[in-house]
Design a protein around this motif. Structure first.
Motif, PDB file in Angstrom:
ATOM      1  N   ARG B   3       0.835  -1.195   0.000  1.00 15.31           N
ATOM      2  CA  ARG B   3       0.000   0.000   0.000  1.00 15.31           C
ATOM      3  C   ARG B   3       0.881   1.261   0.000  1.00 15.31           C
ATOM      4  NH1 ARG B   3      -2.313   2.773   4.297  1.00 15.31           N
ATOM      5  NH2 ARG B   3      -4.042   4.091   3.660  1.00 15.31           N
ATOM      6  N   VAL B   6       2.117   1.789  -3.409  1.00 13.57           N
ATOM      7  CA  VAL B   6       1.042   2.319  -4.267  1.00 13.57           C
ATOM      8  C   VAL B   6       0.868   3.810  -4.016  1.00 13.57           C
ATOM      9  CG1 VAL B   6      -1.454   2.265  -4.678  1.00 13.57           C
ATOM     10  CG2 VAL B   6      -0.182   0.129  -4.480  1.00 13.57           C
ATOM     11  N   ILE B   7       0.852   4.183  -2.727  1.00 15.81           N
ATOM     12  CA  ILE B   7       0.659   5.603  -2.390  1.00 15.81           C
ATOM     13  C   ILE B   7       1.840   6.430  -2.908  1.00 15.81           C
ATOM     14  CG2 ILE B   7       0.587   7.249  -0.461  1.00 15.81           C
ATOM     15  CD1 ILE B   7      -1.272   5.316   0.971  1.00 15.81           C
ATOM     16  N   ILE B  10       1.388   6.993  -6.507  1.00 14.11           N
ATOM     17  CA  ILE B  10       0.333   7.986  -6.742  1.00 14.11           C
ATOM     18  C   ILE B  10       0.873   9.392  -6.488  1.00 14.11           C
ATOM     19  CG2 ILE B  10      -1.863   8.876  -5.835  1.00 14.11           C
ATOM     20  CD1 ILE B  10      -2.609   5.868  -5.292  1.00 14.11           C
ATOM     21  N   ARG B  13       3.259  10.455  -9.261  1.00  7.76           N
ATOM     22  CA  ARG B  13       2.523  10.867 -10.469  1.00  7.76           C
ATOM     23  C   ARG B  13       1.920  12.255 -10.272  1.00  7.76           C
ATOM     24  NH1 ARG B  13       0.791   5.434 -10.827  1.00  7.76           N
ATOM     25  NH2 ARG B  13      -1.173   5.886  -9.805  1.00  7.76           N
ATOM     26  N   ARG B  17       2.656  15.541 -12.465  1.00  2.00           N
ATOM     27  CA  ARG B  17       1.546  16.281 -13.072  1.00  2.00           C
ATOM     28  C   ARG B  17       1.640  17.763 -12.689  1.00  2.00           C
ATOM     29  NH1 ARG B  17      -2.710  13.927 -10.695  1.00  2.00           N
ATOM     30  NH2 ARG B  17      -2.647  12.079 -11.974  1.00  2.00           N
ATOM     31  N   GLU B 206      -8.096  21.343  -6.794  1.00  2.00           N
ATOM     32  CA  GLU B 206      -7.739  19.927  -6.638  1.00  2.00           C
ATOM     33  C   GLU B 206      -7.482  19.609  -5.164  1.00  2.00           C
ATOM     34  OE1 GLU B 206      -4.268  18.824  -8.831  1.00  2.00           O
ATOM     35  OE2 GLU B 206      -4.063  16.937  -7.742  1.00  2.00           O
ATOM     36  N   ILE B 209     -10.658  19.309  -3.275  1.00  2.00           N
ATOM     37  CA  ILE B 209     -11.335  18.037  -3.544  1.00  2.00           C
ATOM     38  C   ILE B 209     -10.624  16.893  -2.809  1.00  2.00           C
ATOM     39  CG2 ILE B 209     -11.839  16.349  -5.362  1.00  2.00           C
ATOM     40  CD1 ILE B 209     -12.340  18.884  -7.172  1.00  2.00           C
ATOM     41  N   LEU B 210      -9.307  16.963  -2.784  1.00  2.00           N
ATOM     42  CA  LEU B 210      -8.566  15.937  -2.032  1.00  2.00           C
ATOM     43  C   LEU B 210      -8.975  15.947  -0.565  1.00  2.00           C
ATOM     44  CD1 LEU B 210      -4.973  16.222  -3.550  1.00  2.00           C
ATOM     45  CD2 LEU B 210      -6.437  14.210  -3.571  1.00  2.00           C
ATOM     46  N   ALA B 211      -9.135  17.164  -0.023  1.00  2.00           N
ATOM     47  CA  ALA B 211      -9.563  17.270   1.375  1.00  2.00           C
ATOM     48  C   ALA B 211     -10.966  16.688   1.547  1.00  2.00           C
ATOM     49  CB  ALA B 211      -9.528  18.726   1.827  1.00  2.00           C
ATOM     50  N   VAL B 213     -12.350  14.253  -0.092  1.00  2.00           N
ATOM     51  CA  VAL B 213     -12.412  12.788  -0.166  1.00  2.00           C
ATOM     52  C   VAL B 213     -11.528  12.126   0.896  1.00  2.00           C
ATOM     53  CG1 VAL B 213     -13.036  12.776  -2.608  1.00  2.00           C
ATOM     54  CG2 VAL B 213     -10.626  12.638  -1.973  1.00  2.00           C
ATOM     55  N   GLY B 214     -11.004  12.948   1.818  1.00  2.00           N
ATOM     56  CA  GLY B 214     -10.322  12.367   2.975  1.00  2.00           C
ATOM     57  C   GLY B 214      -8.816  12.193   2.830  1.00  2.00           C
ATOM     58  N   ALA B 215      -8.201  13.014   1.956  1.00  2.00           N
ATOM     59  CA  ALA B 215      -6.744  12.922   1.842  1.00  2.00           C
ATOM     60  C   ALA B 215      -6.109  13.485   3.118  1.00  2.00           C
ATOM     61  CB  ALA B 215      -6.264  13.716   0.638  1.00  2.00           C
ATOM     62  N   SER B 216      -5.087  12.801   3.602  1.00  2.00           N
ATOM     63  CA  SER B 216      -4.413  13.292   4.798  1.00  2.00           C
ATOM     64  C   SER B 216      -3.530  14.485   4.430  1.00  2.00           C
ATOM     65  CB  SER B 216      -3.542  12.190   5.389  1.00  2.00           C
ATOM     66  OG  SER B 216      -2.493  11.898   4.490  1.00  2.00           O
ATOM     67  N   PHE B 219      -0.552  13.366   2.539  1.00  2.00           N
ATOM     68  CA  PHE B 219      -0.877  13.007   1.159  1.00  2.00           C
ATOM     69  C   PHE B 219      -0.964  14.256   0.290  1.00  2.00           C
ATOM     70  CE2 PHE B 219      -3.502  11.904  -2.417  1.00  2.00           C
ATOM     71  CZ  PHE B 219      -3.186  10.580  -2.700  1.00  2.00           C
TER      72      PHE B 219
END
Lengths: 237, 299
Positions: B3, B6-7, B10, B13, B17, B206, B209-211, B213-216, B219
């Motif tokens: 995990r 994977v993070i 992400i 990337r 970007r 962005e 939106i990350l906040a 959906v629960g981005a720490s 993150f």
């Protein structure tokens, strides 16, 4: 991995004598108490400025209550540490009137963002996003930019993003505010489907046509106070 | 573990970007880092070469004791033997008048200078080398005071004063390099911080939106730190390439001046460890700048 987060009671949302003031002497919410059961679909209504958005902001931990207690999925929002908020939000999906989609990204990327923050492997994430988009009827548009979609389609993408993480609660703030009546029904149907699968859904709206069409429990706010809590039969037309 | 990988993928990337979406400002920040590190690196090159020469001076430090005119040539060996017993003396070489004359003739233009003179005006001398432990001011003082008490010694010559002056020049260049490096680093940090801050503002939708959906916090912030570090590392690499190019072009052009400063010592480029430090310095500047940009910022 929910562990201590697991809410064992049947009411994932509980508010007890909650008030919220942004400016001293002017309350956006006053003394609101309510409970919402697991899998329940609830409309939150009232005129503009009645406190609907404030109530959703509190449930979403975007704001803290000035007074009272809020239990979301067993956690007290009033005492929640800032670092614990993201973990709560991963269990709560949110949909807004203005969709809040990233225009420079594809539909698939917009939906996948929910899975990215929890480190879902790419292949699994793509599969789950595809299935979610199929549920909202947009799998064929997954590589398109949101700009190329209609308002109704964009809201369906926003719903897909909110639901792809399989949240226990879905909050929607005027999700049909920018849509015509037919599309509004389409959106509400999607949320009703989520409720039938066990997600607790709270939809803030001042669209009376929707309230009349769907006979669901309706919480009506007036000047920040809960003026009416009308439980209706769920014989949807 | 999977995990985490994977993070990290992400986040990587997301950082790429971010760099793509603000390519011009990222390029300006990278170029700024490259210029700053080039200037600091150029000072560094001067310092390492001057320090190399200083080391060689230390190794070659030789004291010459010139003997009085008319000193008994037969007594020279005996005097050399006494000098050899002085504390810290590693070797003593006797240069009699004839040998001194031969040496002088062998020097460029020496023969011409001696053309108009009768006889041999050069004195006999003892060339004394100190052991490693005594190539210090203290070692030199012990030797000169011992030589002062010996008969027949006219004058003692050594390059210590010149070496000390050179060492002061090296220290001055080094301190100037540090001062320049500090000022440039601070300026670069501010530029990188502003670049990253612009990136944060340009991507605030962005991040919002990350906040949602629960981005720490980690993150959300990590891609910006990766962006800054990448910009810094690329800036460091550019600076290194510029320095290498400038070194190869400039050294042959400046041969005469370099000979004045470095003597017969060959100018050298950075060694592997110094190159790694330069690259890490660039990455550190980028990381520091992006961390500064995120101070006080709330997602």
């Amino acid at each position: 991995m929910r562990g201590a987060w697991e809410s064992r009671d049947d009411c994932p949302v509980r508010m007890y004598r909650v008030s919220k003031s942004y400016i001293a002497g002017s309350a956006a919410l006053r003394d609101v108490s309510l409970e919402i059961r697991k899998g329940e679909f609830v409309f939150l209504t009232g005129q503009s400025g009645a406190g609907k958005t404030t109530l959703l902001d509190l449930l979403f931990a975007a704001e803290r209550p000035s007074e009272g207690q809020i239990l979301m999925l067993g956690r007290n929002i009033a005492r929640l540490r800032g670092s614990a908020i993201p973990a709560l939000r991963r269990r709560v999906g949110v949909v807004f009137q203005d969709f809040k989609l990233l225009q420079g990204r594809s539909v698939e990327e917009n939906v996948r963002i929910t899975l990215d923050v929890v480190g879902t492997p790419r292949r699994e994430a793509r599969s789950r996003v595809f299935n979610m988009l199929r549920q909202v009827g947009l799998q064929h548009r997954r590589y398109h930019s949101p700009e190329s979609l209609s308002g109704g389609e964009q809201q369906r993408v926003a719903i897909a993003r909110a639901l792809v993480g399989e949240p226990e609660i879905l909050l929607a703030d005027e999700p049909t505010g920018n849509l015509d009546p037919d599309l509004s029904i389409e959106i509400i149907e999607l949320m009703l489907n989520a409720a039938t699968r066990g997600t607790t859904v709270i939809v803030a709206t001042h669209d009376h046509a929707l309230l009349e069409r769907y006979h669901r429990r309706t919480l009506r706010l007036e000047a920040g106070q809960l003026a009416e809590d009308e439980a209706r039969a769920s014989a949807d037309l | 573990m999977k995990r985490v990988a994977v993070i990290l993928a992400i986040l990587g990337r997301s950082a790429l970007r971010g760099l793509q979406s603000a390519a011009v400002t990222a390029a300006i920040a990278t170029a700024t880092i490259a210029i700053a590190l080039f200037l600091v690196g150029a000072f560094g090159l001067v310092v390492v070469n001057m320090e190399g020469l200083l080391d060689r001076f230390g190794r070659d430090l030789q004291i010459t004791a010139y003997l009085e005119e008319g000193y008994d040539a037969n007594a020279l060996r005996g005097l050399a033997g006494r000098v050899a017993t002085v504390e810290g003396v590693y070797s003593v070489e006797v240069i009699d008048k004839d040998a001194a004359l031969e040496r002088f003739r062998a020097m460029s233009g020496g023969a011409a200078l001696l053309g108009g003179l009768d006889g041999n005006p050069l004195p006999a001398s003892l060339e004394i080398t100190l052991d490693d432990a005594h190539r210090t001011n203290e070692g030199l003082e012990i030797l000169t005071s011992a030589l002062d008490g010996l008969p027949g010694i006219d004058e003692i010559a050594h390059g210590q004063d010149w070496i000390e002056g050179y060492a002061r020049a090296v220290a001055l260049v080094r301190v100037s390099g540090y001062a320049l490096g500090t000022v440039l680093s601070l300026a670069t940090l501010l530029i990188v911080a502003n670049t990253i801050r612009l990136g944060v503002y340009s991507r605030k939708d962005e991040l919002g939106i990350l906040a949602l959906v629960g981005a720490s916090r980690t993150f959300v912030r990590t891609p910006f730190l990766i962006e800054g570090t990448l910009q810094g590392a690329i800036g460091g690499l550019l600076a290194l390439l510029l320095l290498l190019g400038a070194f190869q072009v400039a050294v042959p052009q400046l041969q005469y001046g370099l000979t004045f400063f470095l003597g017969s010592t060959e100018p050298r480029f950075f060694e592997a460890g110094e190159i790694v430090r330069l690259l890490l310095g660039g990455a550190g500047l980028g990381l520091g700048g992006s961390a500064a940009a995120l101070i006080g910022w709330r997602s």
